[in-house]
Design an enzyme around this catalytic site. Structure first.
Site: not given
Lengths: 313, 338
Positions: A65, A73, A166, A170, A180
């Site tokens: 990730r 974030r 958050y 983008r 998503e």
């Protein structure tokens, strides 16, 4: 008929970016961006510069990730203005670089639109994520995409919550849009999920082309799910998870959860029920990456947003 | 009428249930933690009531990987149990999992010796749609095969299958090979880093029924023989990849995705390229695919595995008497000395 709502003039969307690999193990976006970096014919449109871009190459390389911290974030004002030295986490340095290339965030030089491609282990289907209820350009684009995909559905998640919002990659653009698509395990490429994401982007780019050519899009309504709270797993005194998402709730993203409905199941089989005061619509149910963020699901409430007519300025 | 011979096998006194061999395969992690909690709560009297017929050791195999919710830290623990890996020297640069494998071998083995665990059940999850699969190295280990049959009968709403890797004992590389009998209990589909309640419950049932079977076996119950299907692994197929970047250039075809254990015939779709072309299976023999689109296998160059299915006859079994066990031990010891 309600009173006349004026047509909103919006600047042409000339510069569009498509971000993949913001999370290195969410493979639909990684694959699409790699594909388009090699051959971008599919994403070309008249009057638009469309730039595919891998935001977190080191995480993509590792198929993880992130490397040090979650890139999606990391775009906080503090991070973006921090002095760049060797001590900063990789993703903070990367956020600063992306802000320079596609921003600066909040300035007139920023990219017009950024699509950020994500996958989730949750059964969310195709979801578009908005950060503002007042971006009429985005609302109209979403309306166009939804109509183009029908009867297949594409739902809208609105995260405008002052505390839960958050700082996404983008958010550097004037019009940020999150894509998503799930369910897909991390590190896996599922053909159907990949093709769905591809199709959403096709329609999104078609909209931008039409918009730039001067087409006026009349007022419309956009049903959304507005983020209201984050619900964690029940945990013991040591912070360990004590229960799993209940089988009745698992995979039921976007369906109503009423007070008294089963919510969690302990490891020895007991049911824990939802004790809230009203009906909520959970989403991001059992997302792998959210265990560490203390989130079993996100509670949302249904709302309908009104989009003004828009036309290029 | 001729009575079929009953195979008499040694008691299974020491059983190990291992979770977290891959730190992000969470059903096993949470199940072993839960079983440890239950064990702690149990009063001593209750434990004695079991009659000491069987002891169950609960192990969290890869704690460092579990802590970070990763498959492994340095190298895949479940490939570190070949004889060559286990007997090598432990140096500063020895990867974490190699060291841990040697620790586990000392705890549960040593592999190949009389002191090894009688049965090891190693818990795993897969992103592939494999239901509950027992994965072993033998197609004639009657203990494992009877356990399989028992699970298949007791868990009717989940497909239960028996997979056999035809690998010698010396070359067997996984944790379950350390015991005298052993298998991996693989349950899917579940994304890594996630625990799905239905998958957890299936695994919990699998473990419970396995322990029940061992208990019955040790008590002298005769388990009737019969026939069962065994899937013996033949080969695996990798994704098509770009010559330069080594990135994959196609995904598992939508008609194959999630169709684990559905017969794949020559000419059937295998992959779909990103330009929409269908790539087909060109093998000459129809085979059964499994581990279709397992996330951890991308780096191992495996898009799917293929197996042959055949019907195997298993004998009736019962536990050896103490006398038979003594005779057997003497024979085992003299074999070891050879």
């Amino acid at each position: 008929m309600s009173s006349f709502s004026s047509c909103q003039s919006v600047r042409e969307a000339r510069r569009v970016a498509i971000f993949g690999g913001t999370h290195g193990n969410e493979l639909s976006g990684v694959t699409l961006v790699h594909l388009w970096m090699k051959n971008g014919t599919e994403i070309q449109r008249r009057g638009v510069e469309t730039r595919p871009f891998i935001t977190n190459p080191r995480a993509v390389e590792k198929c993880s990730r992130y490397v040090d911290t979650d890139l999606n974030r990391a775009f906080t004002p503090e991070n973006l203005s921090a002095p760049a030295d060797g001590q900063l986490p990789y993703e903070v340095l990367r956020a600063q670089e992306i802000n320079r290339m596609f921003g600066p965030k909040g300035s007139p030089d920023a990219y017009d639109v950024i699509f950020d491609l994500h996958n989730t282990t949750s059964n969310m289907g195709c979801t578009l994520i908005l950060e503002s209820s007042k971006d009429h350009f985005n609302l109209q684009m979403i309306n166009y995409i939804q109509k183009a995909l029908a009867p297949a559905s594409c739902l809208v998640l609105l995260n405008e919550h002052p505390l839960l919002k958050y700082s996404t990659a983008r958010s550097v653009a004037k019009h940020p849009v999150g894509l998503e698509v799930g369910p897909q395990p991390q590190g896996v490429l599922r053909s159907n999920i990949f093709e769905s994401m591809r199709e959403i982007l096709k329609h999104a780019l078609d909209f931008i082309e039409l918009f730039n050519e001067g087409v006026e899009f009349p007022p419309c309504s956009v049903p959304v799910f507005r983020v209201s709270e984050r619900v964690d797993y029940p945990r013991d005194a040591n912070g360990n998870i004590m229960a799993m998402v209940h089988p009745n709730l698992q995979d039921c993203d976007w369906e109503p959860l009423n007070p008294g409905d089963p919510m969690f199941q302990t490891f020895d089989g007991k049911t824990i029920r939802y004790q809230g005061s009203g009906t909520i619509y959970p989403t991001f149910i059992n997302e792998a990456a959210y265990y560490e963020k203390q989130q079993a699901f996100v509670a949302t409430r249904r709302e309908t947003l009104s989009a003004n007519a828009v036309r290029k300025a | 009428m001729e009575v079929e011979e009953v195979e008499r096998l040694p008691r299974l006194s020491r059983v190990a249930v291992c979770g977290g061999t891959h730190g992000n395969e969470l059903s096993g992690v949470y199940l072993v933690r839960e079983l440890l909690k239950v064990k702690k709560k149990k009063k001593k009297e209750e434990e004695d009531e079991d009659g000491g017929a069987m002891s169950v050791l609960l192990v969290l195999s890869n704690p460092r990987a579990m802590q970070q919710c990763l498959r492994y830290i340095d190298t895949d623990l479940n490939r570190c149990f070949t004889h060559a890996c286990l007997i090598g020297p432990t140096l500063d640069k020895t990867p974490y999992e190699m060291r841990r494998a040697r620790e586990l071998n000392a705890m549960l083995g040593p592999k190949g010796s009389a002191g090894a665990m009688d049965l090891i059940c190693d818990l795993h999850n897969t992103t592939a749609n494999m239901g509950l699969s027992l994965i072993t190295y033998s197609d004639h280990d009657w203990i494992c095969m009877h356990i399989f049959r028992h699970l298949q009968r007791q868990i009717p709403d989940t497909p239960v299958r028996y997979i056999h890797y035809d690998v010698t004992s010396k070359e067997s590389y996984s944790l379950d090979s350390v015991g005298k009998h052993g298998f991996a209990m693989e349950v899917g589909p579940q994304p890594h880093g996630v625990v799905r309640s239905n998958i957890y419950t299936t695994m919990k049932s699998g473990v419970q029924y396995m322990l029940d079977w061992v208990h019955f076996f040790n008590s002298g119950v005769i388990f009737d023989g019969g026939f069962m299907d065994v899937f013996t692994v033949v080969k695996h197929i990798d994704y098509p990849r770009d010559g330069e970047t080594h990135n994959i250039t196609a995904a598992i075809h939508p008609q194959l995705q999630d169709r684990d254990f559905c017969l794949l015939r020559p000419g059937d779709p295998l992959f779909q390229t990103f330009s929409g072309e269908t790539l087909r299976y060109t093998g000459s023999e129809p085979l059964y695919p499994f581990f279709i689109n397992e996330s951890a296998y991308y780096e191992k160059g495996i898009a799917l595995c293929l197996a042959r299915k055949r019907r195997v006859k298993i004998p009736s079994v019962r536990v050896q008497t103490e006398e038979e066990e003594r005779q057997n031990e003497q024979r085992y010891t003299s074999e070891e000395e050879e």
